[in-house]
Design an enzyme around this catalytic site. Sequence first.
Site, PDB file in Angstrom:
ATOM      1  N   LYS A   1      25.644  -6.755  22.349  1.00  0.00           N
ATOM      2  CA  LYS A   1      24.837  -5.636  21.871  1.00  0.00           C
ATOM      3  C   LYS A   1      25.251  -5.279  20.450  1.00  0.00           C
ATOM      4  CE  LYS A   1      23.754  -0.811  22.865  1.00  0.00           C
ATOM      5  NZ  LYS A   1      24.110   0.411  23.584  1.00  0.00           N
TER       6      LYS A   1
ATOM      7  N   LYS B   1      30.278  -5.293  22.186  1.00  0.00           N
ATOM      8  CA  LYS B   1      29.450  -4.191  21.699  1.00  0.00           C
ATOM      9  C   LYS B   1      29.941  -3.820  20.299  1.00  0.00           C
ATOM     10  CE  LYS B   1      27.829   0.469  22.730  1.00  0.00           C
ATOM     11  NZ  LYS B   1      27.913   1.616  23.653  1.00  0.00           N
TER      12      LYS B   1
END
Length: 320
Positions: free
Chosen positions: A244, A191
């Site tokens: 992400k 992330k």
Amino acid sequence: MRRGRRLRADENIRGLVRETILTPQDFILPIFAVEGEGIKREIESLPGVYHYSVDMLKEVVEEAVNLGIKGIMIFGLPDHKDCCGSEAYADNGIVQRATRKIRELTNDLLVSTDVCMCEYTDNGHCGIIHDGDVDNDETLDYLCKIAVSHAKAGSQMIAPSDMMDGRVYRIREALDKAGFKNVSIMSYSAKYCSAYYGPFRAAANSAPAFGDRKTYQMDPANRREAIREVLYDIEEGADIVMVKPALSYLDIIREVRDTVETPVCAYNVSGEYAMVKAAAKMGLIDEEKIILETLLSMKRAGADIIITYHALEASKLLRR
Ligand SMILES: [Zn+2]
């Protein structure tokens, strides 16, 4: 002569040699649950996406099922925030109630829940603050409490998005100890600290009150670090790993796909969604084609699962 065009001559041959096919089963639909009653309110930063009170979830859940979507992910917006995000692990917290409601409504959707603290802390950070920074190890205890409370409410897949070190191991241990051996973990493994999250923070009211998230989210410049994070999470017990954002990180998705056998999820984040909506509103792009091409590129890059705010509209387009 070699003629690549023979295999592009008409839709029949193109269909036969097509390598990647997008289906509604690829998507997880994010759902934002809010306190109150009778609320279905469009989110300003994410046109076409809504805040729902728990009593209003039926409509969107039925729509998702009818379109053939197999998974949803619940995000909650509590009314009350404090230093230690106590609403995040309250039995009657917003995610817990939304989870129970959706599990009552249908067995045709996998219910996953986002586990983090930033929507619940008054400072908007993803954990407990000490000396101006998030304290990793103290935060782990809270993440475990949140995960177990979600599982108790019926969550079938826990998705920790905080980026604390060691959280997958600890959450797995806590779930097992509480009797939730079959609740899976989809970890936000790679992330990045990205500007593409802007519209979500407006939607979830979770922007940090001070500083940024650079001490826990990854530097967008790093590729090898993503692989390390993914391997750590798998070792710690992640069933699915995630990259992400997605669109600016297709190289990372591909690299993860080529490195591990674990299913890979890509999160088509709010900024990616909002840019498409804004360009479409200005008449600059063919919105429907751009949506499908964007999602296709994520699957082609190697994603097995795509979390996307386009899930409903893309599923409708794929039905045509
Ligand atoms: Zn967070």
